[in-house]
Write a protein that holds these residues in place. Structure first.
Motif, PDB file in Angstrom:
ATOM      1  N   HIS A  87       0.877  -1.173   0.000  1.00  0.00           N
ATOM      2  CA  HIS A  87       0.000   0.000   0.000  1.00  0.00           C
ATOM      3  C   HIS A  87       0.919   1.228   0.000  1.00  0.00           C
ATOM      4  CE1 HIS A  87      -3.224  -2.699   1.978  1.00  0.00           C
ATOM      5  NE2 HIS A  87      -3.363  -2.679   0.662  1.00  0.00           N
ATOM      6  N   GLU A  90       1.203   4.160   2.652  1.00  0.00           N
ATOM      7  CA  GLU A  90       1.629   3.863   4.021  1.00  0.00           C
ATOM      8  C   GLU A  90       3.169   3.930   4.037  1.00  0.00           C
ATOM      9  OE1 GLU A  90      -0.184  -0.020   4.464  1.00  0.00           O
ATOM     10  OE2 GLU A  90      -2.193   0.809   4.214  1.00  0.00           O
ATOM     11  N   ARG A 151      -3.281   3.585  -2.186  1.00  0.00           N
ATOM     12  CA  ARG A 151      -3.474   2.212  -1.710  1.00  0.00           C
ATOM     13  C   ARG A 151      -3.577   1.233  -2.890  1.00  0.00           C
ATOM     14  NH1 ARG A 151      -5.547  -0.400   2.892  1.00  0.00           N
ATOM     15  NH2 ARG A 151      -7.025  -2.047   2.427  1.00  0.00           N
ATOM     16  N   HIS A 218       3.356  -2.627   6.508  1.00  0.00           N
ATOM     17  CA  HIS A 218       2.166  -1.792   6.286  1.00  0.00           C
ATOM     18  C   HIS A 218       2.078  -0.706   7.354  1.00  0.00           C
ATOM     19  CE1 HIS A 218      -0.265  -4.100   3.251  1.00  0.00           C
ATOM     20  NE2 HIS A 218       0.713  -4.949   3.505  1.00  0.00           N
ATOM     21  N   GLY A 219       1.044   0.114   7.237  1.00  0.00           N
ATOM     22  CA  GLY A 219       0.723   1.088   8.275  1.00  0.00           C
ATOM     23  C   GLY A 219      -0.783   1.175   8.362  1.00  0.00           C
TER      24      GLY A 219
END
Ligand code: ZN
Length: 384
Positions: A87, A90, A151, A218-219
């Motif tokens: 993504h 992120e 994203r 990820h975040g």
């Protein structure tokens, strides 16, 4: 030509010129964003640079193709794969993967890094949310510029979207947009939509290179329950738990373990484990910038994670992470990622010494919080 007709032509030509000027003025920043090349200074430990298309020919010549770095240590051992920008909105993951790529020295085993996994998403923007196109990290030699992505992959690269995305091979029905989300298209297929080819190529790396561990950075929002955690399926759960307990005891930060649900298909932490011998881990670090109820989406908010609205919500116990006036700065996110990833490698190496992966020179949480992320990025203008 009479006078009225001439006047009409002049006003039409003027309108056309205004339209063209607006198109160029509006399109140029987007063109520059899509074609910006991020400079990286790979560590001397990099022994091979490949393209993802070497593992799936259907990616060749597309914007989804991306660079894969191999760092082979002098002693044989296991193999670990780090992926970031699944993504591309992120950024903590991308920055963490670059801290590894620019600094790691490999003693035993092999480290494989794909910093821009969804390369098309990295070149996509987020219309409507007021995201900045780029952000800069301060370093000892000046500012290093990064592209802020989205994203999902760009519709310029994969289009049209289906009404419903039918996951392959489970046929679970997912949202149409997930056809462009490389955390829903695992395990992929060589002749599927472009994003399925991306995940298929990564599966091929894991199967062909016999990768032991895969870490997907990820975040997540602070208001999202799956945040500040390691997502792991059953087969990775023991290593994830040991890593989580160790960072808490030794480094004083929380990163709990979330089980990977078996009924929710297409995610890396599920499909990698089900379709290869590799143990998957997905790391979620809190990124306040991603939360909905914040002030303007500025670069400052992205980097310091300080927001008055989130602070208010924290006081009402609406967040899933401890949040105060200090915010959640990027160096904390990257520090957590680096420490958890190093700890996963260390725990695995302890359990399987013949497949050990031993790295040196990668900073941990406390060092990143003290020195900042930019401290670990090297000047691309200096030839080594
Ligand atoms: Zn994500």
């Amino acid at each position: 030509m009479d006078r009225t007709l001439r006047r009409e032509w002049i006003s039409k030509a003027a309108l056309c010129a205004v339209f063209l000027a607006l198109t160029i003025a509006g399109g140029l920043p987007l063109y520059r964003h899509r074609h910006f090349e991020m400079p990286v200074v790979p560590s001397p430990a990099v022994t091979r640079i490949a393209m993802l298309s070497e593992y799936c020919s259907g990616l060749k010549g597309t914007m989804a193709d991306t660079t894969v770095y191999f760092m082979e240590g002098k002693n044989p051992g296991g193999k670990a794969l780090l992926m970031a920008n699944t993504h591309a909105n992120e950024p903590a993951g991308l920055l963490s993967s670059l801290v590894f790529l620019e600094n790691a020295l490999v003693d035993t085993g092999t480290l494989i890094i794909i910093p821009e996994f969804n390369n098309s998403a990295g070149r996509n923007t987020r219309p409507g949310d007021g995201y900045p196109l780029t952000y800069e990290i301060r370093t000892g030699w000046g500012n290093k510029k990064f592209r802020m992505g989205n994203r999902d992959a760009s519709p310029l690269d994969q289009w049209p979207d289906p009404d419903v995305y039918i996951h392959y091979p489970d046929r679970q029905m997912l949202s149409f947009i997930d056809a462009r989300n490389t955390n829903r298209t695992w395990p992929g297929r060589p002749n599927g939509p472009l994003m399925e080819r991306v995940t298929f190529a990564a599966m091929e790396i894991m199967r062909k290179e016999k990768v032991d561990l895969a870490i997907d950075f990820h975040g997540a929002e602070t208001m999202f329950p799956v945040t500040n955690c390691i997502v792991a399926p059953e087969k990775s759960a023991k290593i994830a738990t040991l890593a989580s307990l160790t960072v808490k005891a030794m480094e004083g930060f929380e990163s709990h373990v979330e089980p990977s649900p078996s009924g929710f298909r297409g995610l890396s932490h599920r499909e990698i484990g089900d379709y290869s011998e590799t143990l998957p881990f997905l790391l979620e670090t809190p990124i306040p910038f991603l939360d909905q109820p914040t002030g303007p989406k500025t670069v400052k908010l992205l980097l310091d994670g300080k927001d008055p609205f989130l602070l208010n919500l924290a006081k009402q116990k609406k967040l899933f992470v401890p949040y105060d006036e200090t915010g959640w700065p990027m160096e904390k996110c990257v520090g957590q990622n680096c420490s958890v990833a190093l700890e996963v490698l260390r725990q695995y190496s302890k359990k399987k010494p013949e497949r050990a992966i031993k790295l040196m020179n990668v900073p941990r949480y406390a060092e990143l919080v003290t020195n900042g992320v930019g401290y670990y990025f090297h000047d691309p203008t200096i030839k080594k």
